[in-house]
Write an enzyme that holds these catalytic residues in place. Structure first.
Site, PDB file in Angstrom:
ATOM      1  N   MET A 183     -45.560 -12.208  51.297  1.00 35.38           N
ATOM      2  CA  MET A 183     -44.635 -11.947  50.190  1.00 35.38           C
ATOM      3  C   MET A 183     -45.321 -11.061  49.140  1.00 35.38           C
ATOM      4  SD  MET A 183     -42.240 -15.267  49.840  1.00 35.38           S
ATOM      5  CE  MET A 183     -43.306 -16.245  48.843  1.00 35.38           C
ATOM      6  N   TYR A 224     -48.384  -9.375  46.621  1.00 36.27           N
ATOM      7  CA  TYR A 224     -49.381  -9.789  45.622  1.00 36.27           C
ATOM      8  C   TYR A 224     -50.626 -10.256  46.382  1.00 36.27           C
ATOM      9  CZ  TYR A 224     -50.501 -10.304  40.747  1.00 36.27           C
ATOM     10  OH  TYR A 224     -51.035 -10.118  39.495  1.00 36.27           O
ATOM     11  N   HIS A 229     -54.913 -12.823  52.452  1.00 34.60           N
ATOM     12  CA  HIS A 229     -54.057 -11.939  53.252  1.00 34.60           C
ATOM     13  C   HIS A 229     -54.912 -10.908  53.998  1.00 34.60           C
ATOM     14  CE1 HIS A 229     -51.167 -12.958  49.844  1.00 34.60           C
ATOM     15  NE2 HIS A 229     -50.524 -13.371  50.902  1.00 34.60           N
TER      16      HIS A 229
END
Ligand code: PAF
Length: 281
Positions: A30, A32, A37
Site C-alpha cells: 500500500m 509508503y 518492503h
C-alpha cells in the site's frame, strides 16, 4: 522502471513477459515503503526474472472509522526507492480501476478472517483477500512475496491460494525490525516521539516470551499474562489483543507445543500496531 496505471496495460506487460518465458515476482503493497518492503523486493529479484510492485491503498480493507483517508502516501519517494532497487514495473491503479462502478464480488476465507485482527477489524481480511486475488489475476505472478509481520494476512492468502487453486507460490519473508526492536510498519509514521519510545514494549514483551519458553515455560496462559503485564506497565499502550495460537488455525494454543504463533495488536494513541513471534518448541 515502467509505471503502469491501468489493468489493461498491466495485463499486456505481464503477458509479454510470460511469452518471453520470464518468471514474474510480485510484491503487493500500500506504499509508503520502508526497508521491510524493500527486503521483499530484494527477495523477488533474487528469485524471479522480473519484479512488479503494486502500490494501492485498498479502500475495502479499511473500516469506516479507520485511517484510509490519512494512510501515509508518498508516490514520488516510493517510485525513487523502487527504481533504485531495480524493480521492472510499478503498478499504481486508481480505485476505480480495481473496483469499477457496481462492484459486488468479495472473497471470504472463513474461520481465519474473524480471529485475531479480524475481531477488531471486521471486513478487513475480506478486503485484503479480494484485492490480492484481483491483483494475482491481473499480474499473473509465479511468486508473490509477503512479510511475516502480517502473519494472519499471509496465512489467509496462502489458504486462499490453496483453496482456489491459484497458480502462484506465496513466499513469506522474515519480519524486519528497527535496530531497537520496533517492527517496521508504514503506520510507525503516525507515532509521536513518546509513543515511538513506548512502542518498544511490543518487541520487549515478545523477546521476554521467547526467553520464557527457552527457560521451559509451557503454559500458554502464563506466557500471555507475562507479555500483557510488560505492555500494561507502559501507560501509553492500550492492548487490543495478545494471543498464543496455532499458526495454521489461529485457535488458542492451550499448552505450548510444536509451532506456536504469539501475536499481538496494541494501540498507542490512535495508532494500532501489530507484532508477532513464531515459537518452535
Ligand atoms: O500488507 C499490505 O500492505 C496490504 O494488506 C496488501 C497485501 C498490499 C493488500 O492491500
Amino acid at each position: 522502471m515502467k509505471i503502469v496505471r491501468t489493468v489493461a496495460e498491466m495485463r499486456i506487460l505481464a503477458r509479454q513477459w510470460r511469452r518471453e518465458g520470464r518468471g514474474i515476482g510480485f510484491v503487493p503493497t500500500m506504499g509508503y515503503l520502508h526497508e521491510g518492503h524493500l527486503s521483499l523486493v530484494r527477495e523477488s529479484k533474487a528469485r524471479t526474472d522480473v519484479t512488479v510492485v503494486n502500490i494501492f491503498v485498498n479502500p475495502t480493507q479499511f473500516g469506516p472509522n479507520e485511517d484510509f483517508k490519512k494512510y501515509p502516501r508518498d508516490l514520488e519517494k516510493d517510485a525513487a526507492y523502487l527504481q533504485a532497487a531495480g524493480v521492472d514495473a510499478l503498478f499504481h491503479p486508481d480505485a476505480a480501476e480495481i473496483y469499477p462502478p457496481g462492484y459486488r464480488t468479495y472473497v471470504e476465507v472463513e474461520g481465519l478472517q474473524d480471529k485475531l485482527c479480524g475481531r477488531s477489524r471486521p471486513g478487513h481480511f475480506r478486503g485484503v483477500a479480494t484485492v490480492v486475488l484481483k491483483l494475482f489475476d491481473i499480474v499473473g505472478p509465479d511468486r508473490a512475496f509477503f512479510g511475516a509481520k502480517d502473519a494472519q494476512q499471509v496465512l489467509i492468502i496462502r489458504r486462499m491460494a490453496v483453496d482456489l487453486d491459484l497458480d502462484v507460490e506465496v513466499v513469506t519473508c522474515p519480519l524486519v525490525r528497527e535496530p531497537d526492536g520496533l517492527a517496521l510498519s508504514s503506520r510507525n509514521a503516525y507515532l509521536g516521539p513518546a509513543e515511538r519510545k513506548a512502542a518498544l514494549v511490543l518487541s520487549t514483551g515478545l523477546r521476554w516470551a521467547e526467553k520464557a519458553v527457552a527457560a521451559g515455560e509451557r503454559d500458554a496462559g502464563r506466557l500471555v499474562a507475562g507479555i500483557r503485564s510488560i505492555i500494561e506497565a507502559e501507560p501509553l499502550a492500550r492492548i487490543d489483543y495478545v494471543e498464543a495460537v496455532d499458526p495454521e488455525t489461529l485457535d488458542p494454543a492451550a499448552d505450548l507445543r510444536g509451532e506456536v504463533l504469539v501475536a499481538l495488536a496494541v494501540f498507542f494513541g490512535k495508532t494500532r500496531l501489530i507484532d508477532n513471534v513464531r515459537l518452535h518448541l
